[in-house]
Design a protein around this motif. Sequence first.
Motif, mmCIF file in Angstrom:
data_model
loop_
_atom_site.group_PDB
_atom_site.id
_atom_site.type_symbol
_atom_site.label_atom_id
_atom_site.label_comp_id
_atom_site.label_asym_id
_atom_site.label_seq_id
_atom_site.Cartn_x
_atom_site.Cartn_y
_atom_site.Cartn_z
ATOM 1 N N HIS A 135 0.817 -1.217 0.000
ATOM 2 C CA HIS A 135 0.000 0.000 0.000
ATOM 3 C C HIS A 135 0.848 1.263 0.000
ATOM 4 O O HIS A 135 0.310 2.367 0.137
ATOM 5 N N SER A 136 2.145 1.119 -0.138
ATOM 6 C CA SER A 136 3.018 2.293 -0.056
ATOM 7 C C SER A 136 2.907 3.156 -1.301
ATOM 8 O O SER A 136 2.329 2.767 -2.313
ATOM 9 N N HIS A 137 3.513 4.329 -1.250
ATOM 10 C CA HIS A 137 3.484 5.281 -2.354
ATOM 11 C C HIS A 137 4.355 4.788 -3.507
ATOM 12 O O HIS A 137 5.401 4.174 -3.289
ATOM 13 N N PHE A 138 3.923 5.091 -4.725
ATOM 14 C CA PHE A 138 4.649 4.615 -5.912
ATOM 15 C C PHE A 138 6.059 5.174 -6.002
ATOM 16 O O PHE A 138 6.898 4.682 -6.759
ATOM 17 N N SER A 139 6.354 6.229 -5.227
ATOM 18 C CA SER A 139 7.664 6.872 -5.309
ATOM 19 C C SER A 139 8.800 5.955 -4.862
ATOM 20 O O SER A 139 9.956 6.187 -5.237
ATOM 21 N N ILE A 140 8.496 4.935 -4.091
ATOM 22 C CA ILE A 140 9.558 4.001 -3.675
ATOM 23 C C ILE A 140 10.071 3.240 -4.900
ATOM 24 O O ILE A 140 11.291 3.145 -5.126
ATOM 25 N N LYS A 141 9.161 2.737 -5.708
ATOM 26 C CA LYS A 141 9.591 2.048 -6.934
ATOM 27 C C LYS A 141 10.197 3.035 -7.934
ATOM 28 O O LYS A 141 11.153 2.716 -8.635
ATOM 29 N N LYS A 142 9.633 4.223 -8.004
ATOM 30 C CA LYS A 142 10.169 5.219 -8.931
ATOM 31 C C LYS A 142 11.597 5.595 -8.540
ATOM 32 O O LYS A 142 12.463 5.771 -9.408
ATOM 33 N N GLY A 143 11.852 5.714 -7.244
ATOM 34 C CA GLY A 143 13.203 6.007 -6.780
ATOM 35 C C GLY A 143 14.174 4.903 -7.129
ATOM 36 O O GLY A 143 15.311 5.157 -7.534
ATOM 37 N N ALA A 144 13.728 3.642 -6.978
ATOM 38 C CA ALA A 144 14.583 2.501 -7.322
ATOM 39 C C ALA A 144 14.909 2.507 -8.812
ATOM 40 O O ALA A 144 16.039 2.184 -9.210
ATOM 41 N N ALA A 145 13.948 2.882 -9.640
ATOM 42 C CA ALA A 145 14.183 2.954 -11.083
ATOM 43 C C ALA A 145 15.183 4.059 -11.402
ATOM 44 O O ALA A 145 16.124 3.863 -12.182
ATOM 45 N N ALA A 146 15.004 5.227 -10.786
ATOM 46 C CA ALA A 146 15.878 6.371 -11.065
ATOM 47 C C ALA A 146 17.311 6.122 -10.606
ATOM 48 O O ALA A 146 18.263 6.578 -11.249
#
Length: 529
Positions: free
Chosen positions: A223-234
């Motif tokens: 349920h976390s914010h999508f920014s965690i995956k986006k940060g991992a991608a970046a």
Amino acid sequence: MALCIWCKCVAYYFLISLQFIRIFSPYLNLGLSVLHFQDLLPALDGDLKTMTFLQEVVDILLAYITESFDRETKVIDFHYPNELLQRNNWELQDEPETLDDILISCRATLKYAIKTAHPRYFNQLSTGLDMVGLAADWLTSTANTNMFTYEVAPVFVLLEYVTLKKMREIIGWEDGRGDGIFSPGGAISNMYAMLLARFKMFPEVKEKGMSSVPRLAAFTSEHSHFSIKKGAAALGIGTESVICIKADESGKMIPADLERKILEAKQKGFVPFFVSATAGTTVYGAFDPLIAISDICKKYQVWFHVDGAWGGSLIMSRMHKWKLDGVERSVLKLTWNPHKMMAVPLQCSALLVREEGLMQNCNQMHACYLFQQDKHYDLSYDTGDKALQCGRHVDIFKLWLMWRAKGTIGFEAQIDKCLELSEYLYNKIKDREGYEMVFNGKPQHTNVCFWYLPPGMRYMEDKEEKKKRLHKVAPVIKARMMEYGTTMVSYQPQGDKVNFFRMVISNPAATFEDIDFLIEEIERLGQDL
């Protein structure tokens, strides 16, 4: 004290100037319809022309502010994109337009803007308009400086220093020690957190890149914010290296599943380096069990981050801060967005870091044309080299000035009121005909998640057909809300749950009557579905 005196002098001068213009402008006949940008300051004799133009702009803004708080006005004057493109000439031209034309563009822009300060706008997590925060925003745009060095932003750099220290004290870190920075938003703050965790464990990655480190694994709630995956991608870690942990019915991370998946990752050759718990999830408003998660992180030596972008502000409330019990244990950092529950004008997001010097070591590049080492003041106040950005907007002044105006108790009362309104909504609809709650129990934050079932659907026996039709209800009601312009509230699916309304309250202007209006409007707009 000197700053306050300076602010008063500027404000006094500005008000006197505006009064002069109001009194004498009918006799001056400046004629903005024949003036262009080059007639304004720094043009010779441009003072009066500039003040007249800016007074017109201020009048437009004040009219918009007044409308925004008027419940008789629309939240939105909605038009479809192609209609809006055709209604006004938005195209850019080679030749300059007159100042009169510029004012027309200002009015048109606000005419079609969403009134996010309106007491019946509940669509996003950032709502409301604070007058002191607005004044601070005007001041920082006027100052138009950059936050990278004390040399060019002396007062603002000091205000960031004292405010971050105060925030760390409120968290419970000893003597407010640590570090931090204001960033463009919670997503960037979370990426900073992941960047720092990786550097802390593998400092060689800064120079040698991802090829120098083993395959990393990060962990966060489903349920976390999508920014965690986006940060991992970046950061080149990869979204597949972000392992989602199961949440319970109310949206809280399940610690046992976290421990199990850390062990599984280690067996597969991954190196667990980062766990992001959430204090106030975006949809359910859930608070992960921070103490249990902290214990697991300590056991397996994984860096513990708390994403409190939405719920972190509850730490200001004596009544609700227990929901963040364990946040003081966060080994590394906390994301906290005052532009959400504290209604600071966008943007205002803080990353608070436990370890002093870590941000500097991770991000500094020693640019000698900006961060000279032989300046005549304490270089620790040149904060730009610890940031990813070079140019950094002055976000701190809005929060600092609002804090001065309200005090901690003022923010506390504001937060408590929003949570009281959410409980009021929950109590009104939990047993009301035509409503079903998405999960059982009181909301943990101001998020109230529910389905509205129109009369024709309430007694349907075919569960699959009922589910299929229910999925379409919220989008249709939301579209009608926007077309009528009466209110706005968000909706979304979650996992196997079809579209439901997610009501969030962070607008200090909202009242119990506005909650009643929302319920009545949903029923009016959905009656025939």
